[in-house]
Design an enzyme around this catalytic site. Sequence first.
Site, PDB file in Angstrom:
ATOM      1  N   ASP A  88      59.039 106.641 -30.279  1.00  0.00           N
ATOM      2  CA  ASP A  88      58.156 105.793 -29.450  1.00  0.00           C
ATOM      3  C   ASP A  88      57.539 104.565 -30.341  1.00  0.00           C
ATOM      4  O   ASP A  88      56.738 104.966 -31.237  1.00  0.00           O
ATOM      5  CB  ASP A  88      57.328 106.624 -28.582  1.00  0.00           C
ATOM      6  CG  ASP A  88      56.780 105.768 -27.371  1.00  0.00           C
ATOM      7  OD1 ASP A  88      56.805 104.745 -27.309  1.00  0.00           O
ATOM      8  OD2 ASP A  88      55.784 106.507 -26.786  1.00  0.00           O
ATOM      9  N   LEU A  89      57.479 103.438 -29.970  1.00  0.00           N
ATOM     10  CA  LEU A  89      56.917 102.226 -30.607  1.00  0.00           C
ATOM     11  C   LEU A  89      55.334 102.348 -30.445  1.00  0.00           C
ATOM     12  O   LEU A  89      55.047 102.517 -29.279  1.00  0.00           O
ATOM     13  CB  LEU A  89      57.334 100.852 -30.293  1.00  0.00           C
ATOM     14  CG  LEU A  89      58.615 100.387 -30.845  1.00  0.00           C
ATOM     15  CD1 LEU A  89      59.108  99.193 -30.099  1.00  0.00           C
ATOM     16  CD2 LEU A  89      58.318 100.058 -32.324  1.00  0.00           C
TER      17      LEU A  89
ATOM     18  N   ASP B 154      59.780 101.232 -24.056  1.00  0.00           N
ATOM     19  CA  ASP B 154      59.462 101.270 -25.582  1.00  0.00           C
ATOM     20  C   ASP B 154      59.898 102.699 -26.163  1.00  0.00           C
ATOM     21  O   ASP B 154      59.560 103.039 -27.217  1.00  0.00           O
ATOM     22  CB  ASP B 154      58.088 100.987 -25.942  1.00  0.00           C
ATOM     23  CG  ASP B 154      57.058 101.926 -25.470  1.00  0.00           C
ATOM     24  OD1 ASP B 154      57.269 102.573 -24.855  1.00  0.00           O
ATOM     25  OD2 ASP B 154      56.053 101.781 -26.097  1.00  0.00           O
TER      26      ASP B 154
END
Length: 405
Positions: free
Chosen positions: A279-280, A322
């Site tokens: 996950d960004l 994301d």
Amino acid sequence: MAFQSDPRTALPAALEGDDRALALRDALLQVRTTLMRMHEGDLDGRIDAEGFLGVLLDMLRMDLKHAMELIDRTAGENVRPSTEPLGGLAEMLNRTAEKSARTVERLKAEEERWRLVLECSRDGVFEFFPGTWERTFCSSGLAEMQRTSLKELPPVKRWIKFIHPEDVKARHILKDILQRTYIKGTYDVVFRLLCADGVYRWRQCRGQVFRDAEGRVARTLGILRDIHSRKEREDDFKYRATHDVLTGLPSRPLFHQHLLQMMASAKRTGKAVLVVMADLDHFKDVNDTLGHHAGDLLLQEFAGRLRASIRTSDIAARVGGDEFALLLTCDPDPHKYAAAIQRIRASLEAPTCLENTCYQIHASMGIAVYPQDGDELLVLLKRADNALYQAKNSGRNTYRFYTPS
């Protein structure tokens, strides 16, 4: 005596001076002479015989002459009857000529109709006889479809070389037909065919085979159809249904299929599968400060680095906004698990440029391992998500393996 090979002209002594015998002798000699001329093709000679024999010879000569004229006209496809001669034979010949004329006209009309059909059709038509290649027929539409001319079209025996090597089914069908061993009565196959411009294009071929008395293929007739545009649209639709348009990575449904396949393979080989959820960090801040275009650039850059950090046998996917996922196959050794994750994190260290702004990529990762953390798809995904949650709670930009606690 008049029809002997060397006819005698003298009468027997008992008939000497008999006027009727002399007249019959002369008439028979004239009949012989006339028949010999007619046999040699002279149908215009004068007939001197009088009476019944003369009339009969003249009628026969006229009917034969008419028959020869009809034969000549038929050879030149002009079978219009003539009504000049009289007699039963002439009438029979005229009726035959009328039927022949109607048949020729019908055949010409059908030939013209099929010629127009072949010219107007976008499909290619072919017919060939294995072992008798000089009888091969190919329509101009087939040559145009292959970006060449009929004169430059490769011989049938070489067609198999132009089928894409991966289209094994089509190659086997054509090979069996050429060798006269094809066992089915029809064929319908989709494959890629190399055109004269060097490009492989999708084609569909449908046809039928005909056999000889021994059951071997003696003739095949087929239609080649250009389905390249349709196939490209279908492939594009399938690609969009299984891949993320922005990054080109597999989407969630295809990711699940890959996970099931890799679990089955690992079960056979004794390998382990790492399910990595990534996950960004602070991705929303990028969209809010630099705009959504910068956010898209970041997603593309992140996807590219993930893909470059793994082997071709491993899988990278985008499963959410994301959210990304990785599938890695490796030996069941925890030290190798950690080494693989460190290699991926190292690929993210270099900063990237977003709308003229330098940005450092940070990501959190959670990992579950098959089979030790579960042997079912949903269980592994849930435990990888739990590990990701722990990584975020630990300050982000780090990773965590799933632990039961």
